[in-house]
Enzyme design. Structure first.
Site, PDB file in Angstrom:
ATOM      1  N   ASP A 141      -7.629 -19.114  36.978  1.00 30.66           N
ATOM      2  CA  ASP A 141      -8.470 -18.186  37.609  1.00 30.66           C
ATOM      3  C   ASP A 141      -9.170 -17.344  36.417  1.00 30.66           C
ATOM      4  OD1 ASP A 141      -8.182 -15.955  40.299  1.00 30.66           O
ATOM      5  OD2 ASP A 141      -9.778 -17.065  39.673  1.00 30.66           O
ATOM      6  N   LYS A 144     -14.422 -19.319  33.378  1.00 31.26           N
ATOM      7  CA  LYS A 144     -14.375 -20.603  34.079  1.00 31.26           C
ATOM      8  C   LYS A 144     -14.613 -21.574  32.869  1.00 31.26           C
ATOM      9  CE  LYS A 144     -13.702 -18.262  37.304  1.00 31.26           C
ATOM     10  NZ  LYS A 144     -12.537 -17.760  37.607  1.00 31.26           N
ATOM     11  N   ASP A 169      -9.268 -22.054  40.776  1.00 31.84           N
ATOM     12  CA  ASP A 169      -9.984 -21.201  41.757  1.00 31.84           C
ATOM     13  C   ASP A 169     -11.597 -21.464  41.277  1.00 31.84           C
ATOM     14  OD1 ASP A 169     -10.375 -17.789  42.469  1.00 31.84           O
ATOM     15  OD2 ASP A 169     -10.631 -19.599  43.710  1.00 31.84           O
ATOM     16  N   ASN A 170     -12.493 -21.295  42.067  1.00 30.74           N
ATOM     17  CA  ASN A 170     -13.876 -21.053  41.641  1.00 30.74           C
ATOM     18  C   ASN A 170     -14.471 -22.253  41.245  1.00 30.74           C
ATOM     19  OD1 ASN A 170     -12.595 -18.175  40.541  1.00 30.74           O
ATOM     20  ND2 ASN A 170     -13.865 -18.051  42.372  1.00 30.74           N
ATOM     21  N   GLU A 199     -14.113 -15.660  48.129  1.00 28.34           N
ATOM     22  CA  GLU A 199     -13.587 -14.636  48.888  1.00 28.34           C
ATOM     23  C   GLU A 199     -14.401 -13.366  49.274  1.00 28.34           C
ATOM     24  OE1 GLU A 199     -12.885 -15.587  45.513  1.00 28.34           O
ATOM     25  OE2 GLU A 199     -13.076 -14.129  44.105  1.00 28.34           O
TER      26      GLU A 199
HETATM   27  O1  LIG Z   1     -14.851 -14.502  36.581  1.00 31.97           O
HETATM   28  C1  LIG Z   1     -13.871 -14.316  37.443  1.00 31.97           C
HETATM   29  N1  LIG Z   1     -12.671 -14.614  36.959  1.00 31.97           N
HETATM   30  C2  LIG Z   1     -12.376 -14.142  35.550  1.00 31.97           C
HETATM   31  C3  LIG Z   1     -12.215 -12.885  35.094  1.00 31.97           C
HETATM   32  C4  LIG Z   1     -12.047 -12.968  33.694  1.00 31.97           C
HETATM   33  O2  LIG Z   1     -10.749 -13.511  32.985  1.00 31.97           O
HETATM   34  C5  LIG Z   1     -10.762 -13.293  31.774  1.00 31.97           C
HETATM   35  N2  LIG Z   1      -9.424 -13.758  31.467  1.00 31.97           N
HETATM   36  C6  LIG Z   1      -8.195 -13.611  32.209  1.00 31.97           C
HETATM   37  C7  LIG Z   1      -7.440 -14.065  31.433  1.00 31.97           C
HETATM   38  C8  LIG Z   1      -7.612 -14.526  30.226  1.00 31.97           C
HETATM   39  C9  LIG Z   1      -7.101 -15.320  29.182  1.00 31.97           C
HETATM   40  N3  LIG Z   1      -7.756 -15.692  28.313  1.00 31.97           N
HETATM   41  C10 LIG Z   1      -9.125 -15.638  28.222  1.00 31.97           C
HETATM   42  C11 LIG Z   1      -9.797 -14.786  29.444  1.00 31.97           C
HETATM   43  C12 LIG Z   1      -9.033 -14.292  30.221  1.00 31.97           C
HETATM   44  C13 LIG Z   1     -14.287 -14.720  38.919  1.00 31.97           C
HETATM   45  C14 LIG Z   1     -15.698 -14.231  39.060  1.00 31.97           C
HETATM   46  C15 LIG Z   1     -15.964 -14.332  40.632  1.00 31.97           C
HETATM   47  C16 LIG Z   1     -17.552 -14.148  41.099  1.00 31.97           C
HETATM   48  C17 LIG Z   1     -18.069 -14.986  41.909  1.00 31.97           C
HETATM   49  C18 LIG Z   1     -19.268 -14.554  42.465  1.00 31.97           C
HETATM   50  C19 LIG Z   1     -19.924 -13.368  41.781  1.00 31.97           C
HETATM   51  F1  LIG Z   1     -21.258 -13.136  42.091  1.00 31.97           F
HETATM   52  C20 LIG Z   1     -19.375 -12.573  40.884  1.00 31.97           C
HETATM   53  C21 LIG Z   1     -17.965 -13.000  40.440  1.00 31.97           C
HETATM   54  C22 LIG Z   1     -15.167 -14.810  41.608  1.00 31.97           C
HETATM   55  C23 LIG Z   1     -13.736 -15.251  41.180  1.00 31.97           C
HETATM   56  O3  LIG Z   1     -12.926 -15.605  42.135  1.00 31.97           O
HETATM   57  C24 LIG Z   1     -13.308 -15.204  39.790  1.00 31.97           C
HETATM   58  O4  LIG Z   1     -12.129 -15.432  39.294  1.00 31.97           O
HETATM   59 MG   LIG Z   2     -11.173 -16.481  40.882  1.00 26.19          MG
END
Ligand SMILES: O=C(NCCCOCn1ccc2cnccc21)c1cc(-c2ccc(F)cc2)cc(O)c1O
Ligand SMILES: [Mg+2]
Length: 214
Positions: A141, A144, A169-170, A199
Site C-alpha cells: 500500500d 505504486k 491495494d489500489n 476508499e
Molecule cells: O499513494 C498512495 N499510497 C502511498 C503513500 C506513500 O507511500 C510511501 N511509502 C510508504 C512506505 C514506504 C516505503 N518505502 C518507500 C515508500 C513508502 C495512495 C494514494 C491514493 C489516491 C487515490 C486517488 C487520488 F486522487 C489520490 C490518492 C489512494 C491510496 O489508497 C493510496 O494508498
Molecule cells: Mg492505498
C-alpha cells in the site's frame, strides 16, 4: 503553521474512539474520512476484504508496506493470533509519528513493529533486524511504482515461502499496471482480483490477492 490532515485524523481518534478498542479506532477514522476530510486509508469497503484475507491466512508474521496513519495496521493487527507480529514500513516520519499514536490508542503496540525508511533498503534487512524467516502475509500500500520491484526483492531475499499471500491495494486507482502484468502472468503466483471502490468514493478500485507458489 496549522495542523496537518494526519494530525486532525489523530485528534478525531483521540476524541471519538475508546482506548484499547481497535474497532472504535477504525470507526472513528472512517467517520472522519467520510464526513470531514478524505484520506488515503484503505477504508471500510476494501478493509472488509483485507479482514477476510487476513483471517483466512491467519499469519504468524505479516509485513505492511505503507503505514500512513495506521488504519490498515490496526485492521490487520486486531486479527492477528497471540504471539504473531506485524512489521509496518513508513517512509514519511510525520506519518509514522501519527501512526504510532493511532496504533497505541488501539492498544495494539505489542503486535506491531513500525519501522521508518524506504522499503528498498529495509526489506533486505528484515532477517537481520527482526529475525524474520519469511512472511505469511504482505499488504502492499506504498508507492505504486514500488509494488513490482519490492515483490521481486521479497522473492530474491527468500522472504516468501510456498503459500505466502501478497495483497495489493489500489491496483486500479491510482493503479499498478506493471505489478499486475507481472503477477498475473507469472507461473510462480496464483492471483485473484477483488473488485471494490477507492476508499470513501464511488470510483472503481480493487485489491489483487496473489499466492506465492514457491
Ligand atoms: O499513494 C498512495 N499510497 C502511498 C503513500 C506513500 O507511500 C510511501 N511509502 C510508504 C512506505 C514506504 C516505503 N518505502 C518507500 C515508500 C513508502 C495512495 C494514494 C491514493 C489516491 C487515490 C486517488 C487520488 F486522487 C489520490 C490518492 C489512494 C491510496 O489508497 C493510496 O494508498
Ligand atoms: Mg492505498
Amino acid at each position: 503553521t496549522g495542523s496537518t490532515r494526519p494530525q486532525r485524523l489523530l485528534r478525531a481518534v483521540q476524541k471519538n474512539a475508546t482506548q484499547g478498542d481497535p474497532q472504535s479506532v477504525i470507526n472513528a477514522i472512517d467517520h472522519f474520512c467520510r464526513h470531514k476530510e478524505w484520506a488515503m486509508n484503505v477504508g471500510d469497503e476494501k478493509g472488509s476484504i483485507l479482514d477476510s484475507v487476513v483471517s483466512e491466512v491467519n499469519p504468524s508474521t505479516a509485513l505492511e508496506l505503507g503505514t500512513y496513519c495506521g488504519y490498515s495496521t490496526v485492521r490487520i493487527a486486531r486479527l492477528l493470533p497471540p504471539g504473531s507480529q506485524l512489521i509496518t514500513l513508513e517512509f514519511n516520519p510525520a506519518y509514522a509519528a501519527v501512526a504510532k499514536q493511532v496504533i497505541g490508542w488501539a492498544g495494539l503496540q505489542d503486535k506491531v513493529q513500525l519501522v521508518e525508511g524506504p522499503s528498498g533498503d529495509l526489506i533486505p534487512q528484515m532477517k537481520d533486524l527482526f529475525g524474520v524467516q519469511s512472511f505469511d502475509f504482505v499488504f502492499l500500500d506504498h508507492w505504486k511504482d514500488r509494488y513490482l520491484p519490492d515483490a521481486k526483492l521479497l522473492e530474491e531475499c527468500s522472504l516468501l515461502r510456498k503459500g505466502s499471500v501478497l495483497l495489493a491495494d489500489n491496483v486500479i486507482c491510482p493503479g499498478t499496471p506493471e505489478y499486475l502484468e507481472y503477477i498475473r502472468n507469472s507461473p510462480r503466483y496464483e492471483s485473484r482480483y477483488f473488485k471494490s471502490h477507492l476508499e470513501y468514493t464511488k470510483v472503481e478500485d480493487g485489491l489483487e490477492k496473489s499466492v506465492f507458489l514457491g
